[in-house]
Design a protein around this motif. Structure first.
Motif, PDB file in Angstrom:
ATOM      1  N   ARG A  60      19.076  91.277 -90.887  1.00 39.62           N
ATOM      2  CA  ARG A  60      19.344  91.887 -89.583  1.00 39.62           C
ATOM      3  C   ARG A  60      20.045  93.219 -89.780  1.00 39.62           C
ATOM      4  NH1 ARG A  60      24.506  90.835 -87.005  1.00 39.62           N
ATOM      5  NH2 ARG A  60      25.965  89.775 -88.425  1.00 39.62           N
ATOM      6  N   GLY A  61      19.895  94.106 -88.835  1.00 33.51           N
ATOM      7  CA  GLY A  61      20.518  95.417 -88.914  1.00 33.51           C
ATOM      8  C   GLY A  61      19.548  96.496 -88.464  1.00 33.51           C
ATOM      9  N   VAL A  62      19.786  97.716 -88.896  1.00 28.69           N
ATOM     10  CA  VAL A  62      18.960  98.838 -88.472  1.00 28.69           C
ATOM     11  C   VAL A  62      18.029  99.330 -89.574  1.00 28.69           C
ATOM     12  CG1 VAL A  62      20.619  99.568 -86.727  1.00 28.69           C
ATOM     13  CG2 VAL A  62      20.763 100.531 -89.027  1.00 28.69           C
ATOM     14  N   ASP A  63      17.977  98.600 -90.677  1.00 26.60           N
ATOM     15  CA  ASP A  63      17.069  98.961 -91.772  1.00 26.60           C
ATOM     16  C   ASP A  63      15.678  98.401 -91.469  1.00 26.60           C
ATOM     17  OD1 ASP A  63      15.632  99.070 -94.239  1.00 26.60           O
ATOM     18  OD2 ASP A  63      17.548  99.219 -95.307  1.00 26.60           O
ATOM     19  N   PRO A  64      14.642  99.251 -91.381  1.00 28.26           N
ATOM     20  CA  PRO A  64      13.300  98.761 -91.044  1.00 28.26           C
ATOM     21  C   PRO A  64      12.699  97.822 -92.067  1.00 28.26           C
ATOM     22  CG  PRO A  64      13.247 101.100 -91.602  1.00 28.26           C
ATOM     23  CD  PRO A  64      14.687 100.719 -91.495  1.00 28.26           C
ATOM     24  N   ARG A  65      13.321  97.705 -93.254  1.00 32.74           N
ATOM     25  CA  ARG A  65      12.815  96.729 -94.212  1.00 32.74           C
ATOM     26  C   ARG A  65      12.999  95.293 -93.713  1.00 32.74           C
ATOM     27  NH1 ARG A  65      15.737  98.364 -99.667  1.00 32.74           N
ATOM     28  NH2 ARG A  65      17.408  98.770 -98.156  1.00 32.74           N
ATOM     29  N   CYS A  66      13.815  95.111 -92.691  1.00 28.53           N
ATOM     30  CA  CYS A  66      13.957  93.779 -92.093  1.00 28.53           C
ATOM     31  C   CYS A  66      12.739  93.404 -91.247  1.00 28.53           C
ATOM     32  CB  CYS A  66      15.205  93.730 -91.207  1.00 28.53           C
ATOM     33  SG  CYS A  66      16.764  93.661 -92.107  1.00 28.53           S
ATOM     34  N   TYR A  67      11.866  94.354 -90.960  1.00 28.02           N
ATOM     35  CA  TYR A  67      10.719  94.077 -90.085  1.00 28.02           C
ATOM     36  C   TYR A  67       9.550  93.500 -90.872  1.00 28.02           C
ATOM     37  CZ  TYR A  67       7.039  94.597 -86.666  1.00 28.02           C
ATOM     38  OH  TYR A  67       6.004  94.335 -85.802  1.00 28.02           O
ATOM     39  N   HIS A  68       8.869  92.503 -90.305  1.00 27.57           N
ATOM     40  CA  HIS A  68       7.701  91.889 -90.927  1.00 27.57           C
ATOM     41  C   HIS A  68       6.427  92.426 -90.278  1.00 27.57           C
ATOM     42  CE1 HIS A  68      10.292  88.109 -92.018  1.00 27.57           C
ATOM     43  NE2 HIS A  68      10.564  89.152 -92.781  1.00 27.57           N
ATOM     44  N   ASP A  69       5.795  93.356 -90.929  1.00 29.08           N
ATOM     45  CA  ASP A  69       4.531  93.910 -90.446  1.00 29.08           C
ATOM     46  C   ASP A  69       3.401  93.104 -91.071  1.00 29.08           C
ATOM     47  OD1 ASP A  69       2.543  95.405 -89.380  1.00 29.08           O
ATOM     48  OD2 ASP A  69       3.024  97.255 -90.469  1.00 29.08           O
ATOM     49  N   TRP A  70       3.113  91.956 -90.498  1.00 30.32           N
ATOM     50  CA  TRP A  70       2.189  90.994 -91.093  1.00 30.32           C
ATOM     51  C   TRP A  70       0.832  90.946 -90.381  1.00 30.32           C
ATOM     52  CZ3 TRP A  70       6.158  86.392 -91.739  1.00 30.32           C
ATOM     53  CH2 TRP A  70       7.036  86.702 -92.784  1.00 30.32           C
ATOM     54  N   GLY A  71       0.558  91.952 -89.557  1.00 31.77           N
ATOM     55  CA  GLY A  71      -0.766  92.055 -88.950  1.00 31.77           C
ATOM     56  C   GLY A  71      -1.011  91.143 -87.766  1.00 31.77           C
ATOM     57  N   ASN A  72       0.040  90.730 -87.086  1.00 23.57           N
ATOM     58  CA  ASN A  72      -0.137  89.846 -85.935  1.00 23.57           C
ATOM     59  C   ASN A  72      -0.455  90.583 -84.642  1.00 23.57           C
ATOM     60  OD1 ASN A  72       0.279  87.160 -86.978  1.00 23.57           O
ATOM     61  ND2 ASN A  72       2.400  87.754 -87.365  1.00 23.57           N
ATOM     62  N   PHE A  73      -0.404  91.921 -84.660  1.00 27.25           N
ATOM     63  CA  PHE A  73      -0.592  92.693 -83.436  1.00 27.25           C
ATOM     64  C   PHE A  73      -1.574  93.823 -83.698  1.00 27.25           C
ATOM     65  CE2 PHE A  73       3.643  90.904 -83.681  1.00 27.25           C
ATOM     66  CZ  PHE A  73       3.673  90.133 -82.512  1.00 27.25           C
ATOM     67  N   ASP A  74      -2.438  94.058 -82.730  1.00 31.55           N
ATOM     68  CA  ASP A  74      -3.485  95.077 -82.863  1.00 31.55           C
ATOM     69  C   ASP A  74      -3.387  96.027 -81.676  1.00 31.55           C
ATOM     70  OD1 ASP A  74      -5.719  96.616 -83.215  1.00 31.55           O
ATOM     71  OD2 ASP A  74      -7.146  94.951 -83.272  1.00 31.55           O
ATOM     72  N   ALA A  75      -2.907  97.243 -81.919  1.00 29.97           N
ATOM     73  CA  ALA A  75      -2.710  98.212 -80.842  1.00 29.97           C
ATOM     74  C   ALA A  75      -4.016  98.585 -80.162  1.00 29.97           C
ATOM     75  CB  ALA A  75      -2.020  99.462 -81.391  1.00 29.97           C
ATOM     76  N   SER A  76      -5.147  98.421 -80.854  1.00 30.84           N
ATOM     77  CA  SER A  76      -6.430  98.769 -80.233  1.00 30.84           C
ATOM     78  C   SER A  76      -6.772  97.841 -79.074  1.00 30.84           C
ATOM     79  CB  SER A  76      -7.546  98.731 -81.284  1.00 30.84           C
ATOM     80  OG  SER A  76      -7.775  97.407 -81.741  1.00 30.84           O
ATOM     81  N   ASP A  77      -6.106  96.693 -79.010  1.00 33.62           N
ATOM     82  CA  ASP A  77      -6.326  95.758 -77.898  1.00 33.62           C
ATOM     83  C   ASP A  77      -5.476  96.098 -76.690  1.00 33.62           C
ATOM     84  OD1 ASP A  77      -8.096  94.323 -79.463  1.00 33.62           O
ATOM     85  OD2 ASP A  77      -6.575  92.920 -80.182  1.00 33.62           O
ATOM     86  N   GLY A  78      -4.692  97.159 -76.764  1.00 34.21           N
ATOM     87  CA  GLY A  78      -3.766  97.481 -75.684  1.00 34.21           C
ATOM     88  C   GLY A  78      -2.457  96.728 -75.862  1.00 34.21           C
ATOM     89  N   PHE A  79      -1.514  97.020 -74.979  1.00 31.99           N
ATOM     90  CA  PHE A  79      -0.180  96.427 -75.085  1.00 31.99           C
ATOM     91  C   PHE A  79       0.067  95.481 -73.923  1.00 31.99           C
ATOM     92  CE2 PHE A  79       0.035 100.232 -77.622  1.00 31.99           C
ATOM     93  CZ  PHE A  79       0.741  99.807 -78.747  1.00 31.99           C
ATOM     94  N   ARG A  80       0.752  94.387 -74.248  1.00 31.60           N
ATOM     95  CA  ARG A  80       0.951  93.326 -73.272  1.00 31.60           C
ATOM     96  C   ARG A  80       2.319  92.691 -73.491  1.00 31.60           C
ATOM     97  NH1 ARG A  80      -3.555  88.496 -72.729  1.00 31.60           N
ATOM     98  NH2 ARG A  80      -2.933  87.695 -70.673  1.00 31.60           N
ATOM     99  N   VAL A  81       3.041  92.431 -72.412  1.00 32.25           N
ATOM    100  CA  VAL A  81       4.347  91.791 -72.529  1.00 32.25           C
ATOM    101  C   VAL A  81       4.387  90.555 -71.636  1.00 32.25           C
ATOM    102  CG1 VAL A  81       5.487  93.987 -73.010  1.00 32.25           C
ATOM    103  CG2 VAL A  81       5.487  93.085 -70.685  1.00 32.25           C
ATOM    104  N   LEU A  82       5.243  89.626 -72.028  1.00 36.75           N
ATOM    105  CA  LEU A  82       5.504  88.433 -71.225  1.00 36.75           C
ATOM    106  C   LEU A  82       6.921  88.533 -70.687  1.00 36.75           C
ATOM    107  CD1 LEU A  82       4.613  85.603 -70.236  1.00 36.75           C
ATOM    108  CD2 LEU A  82       5.702  84.677 -72.302  1.00 36.75           C
ATOM    109  N   LEU A  83       7.049  88.494 -69.368  1.00 40.82           N
ATOM    110  CA  LEU A  83       8.350  88.530 -68.706  1.00 40.82           C
ATOM    111  C   LEU A  83       8.747  87.099 -68.359  1.00 40.82           C
ATOM    112  CD1 LEU A  83      10.708  89.978 -67.233  1.00 40.82           C
ATOM    113  CD2 LEU A  83       9.189  90.122 -65.223  1.00 40.82           C
TER     114      LEU A  83
END
Length: 330
Positions: A60-83
């Motif tokens: 945890r923290g502000v270092d982006p190495r904490c982020y898991h870019d594992w291919g679960n999201f595809d920006a070409s499909d548009g963006f969607r949020v759940l409220l």
């Protein structure tokens, strides 16, 4: 394995009456070694101190190495949020009447938050689904349909066991989380969730009143269009613990709170260092947080409520960055 450095760690200065040079030196060395005292901070905090800094066993923290870019999201499909606005305790008036089960049930005009976030999505190129049905969070697969999950003034035990597991797996897989206002009064007894909030939890608040918000970081997408200071009215949450290892984006100037900072359970406030918005990476995901958002008029668009436009820009930027539509936590 490389361990991200705690460069973004939030620390709080201490005042202590020490007797004897040897005692002072020994205490200073101990505090520096533990990371409790920062030699970089030279101001004296008049608010609550020593509020805890637990380690949640995750990156945890502000270092982006904490982020898991594992291919679960595809920006070409548009963006969607759940409220998600389920309440299992006190319910803020701006949520309106409780929603029927299912996804996207009918709304009334009194469902101010849901209508406001829907409008925000329509105007800014992302889809918003909304629910108070915990079964809609029952599996990671259900959540991975969304680029970010927004908890807005949820309360108490708003998740069951399945939803807790799903949220954790979603965040670990690179999901975005946005917590607004009473998201801090949710899942009190779940340490992982407290860490997701930035090592922070709601304790109490003083009177709802006007105050001045200081934009302390104007590089982030959520704050770069905001003025250096702006007027706003809220409940001004006091926190125990208070956030650490986060990038603070905005604070309230406690000197502008005419009715004081003390909460209904005697929290004295946070002095010179009272955060109201921050961001961090947590356990593989992105988390953007704000304690603001109490009043239904926060979503007004006619200029009648001071700070409403700034609040909406703040939240919009937080959502966009958490879901990867804009750079995160700069």
């Amino acid at each position: 394995m490389n361990t991200p450095s705690p460069a973004g760690r939030r620390t709080r200065p201490l005042r202590a009456a020490l007797t004897g040079a040897a005692g002072a030196l020994g205490l200073t060395i101990a505090l520096l070694a533990s990371g409790t005292l920062s030699v970089a901070q030279d101001r004296t905090d008049q608010g609550a101190r020593e509020l805890g800094e637990p380690d949640y066993g995750v990156c945890r923290g502000v270092d982006p190495r904490c982020y898991h870019d594992w291919g679960n999201f595809d920006a070409s499909d548009g963006f969607r949020v759940l409220l998600y606005t389920r309440t299992a305790g006190p319910r803020h008036a701006n949520l309106g009447p409780a929603l029927a089960p299912g996804l996207n049930p009918p709304l009334t005009d009194a469902n101010t938050v849901q209508n406001g976030v829907l409008r925000m999505g329509r105007d800014n190129g992302f889809q918003v689904d909304y629910t108070e049905d915990v079964s809609r969070l029952s599996s990671p697969a259900a959540l991975f349909r969304y680029d970010a999950v927004v908890f807005y003034s949820t309360s108490r035990d708003a998740l069951d066991d399945a939803a807790q597991t799903s949220l954790r797996q979603y965040v670990r897989g690179g999901g975005g989380f946005v917590g607004i206002h009473n998201a801090f009064g949710t899942e009190y007894n779940w340490p992982w969730y407290e860490g997701l909030l930035g090592n922070a939890n709601f304790y109490d608040h003083g009177p709802a009143q006007p105050g001045t918000v200081r934009t302390v970081n104007r590089k982030d997408v959520s704050t770069r269009s905001l003025p250096a200071s702006w007027s706003f009215s809220d409940e001004w949450y006091n926190l125990v613990p208070a956030p650490t290892r986060v990038r603070v984006l905005a604070e309230v100037d406690e000197s502008t709170l005419a009715e004081g900072t003390a909460g209904n359970y005697r929290h004295p406030g946070h002095g010179d260092d009272h955060p109201v918005a921050w961001c961090h990476y947590y356990d593989g995901g992105r988390a953007w947080l704000t304690t603001l958002g109490h009043d239904a008029r926060d979503f007004s668009t006619d200029g009648s409520f001071p700070g409403a436009a700034e609040f909406q820009r703040l939240v919009l930027g937080g959502i966009r960055s958490a879901m990867g539509q804009a750079p995160f936590c700069k």
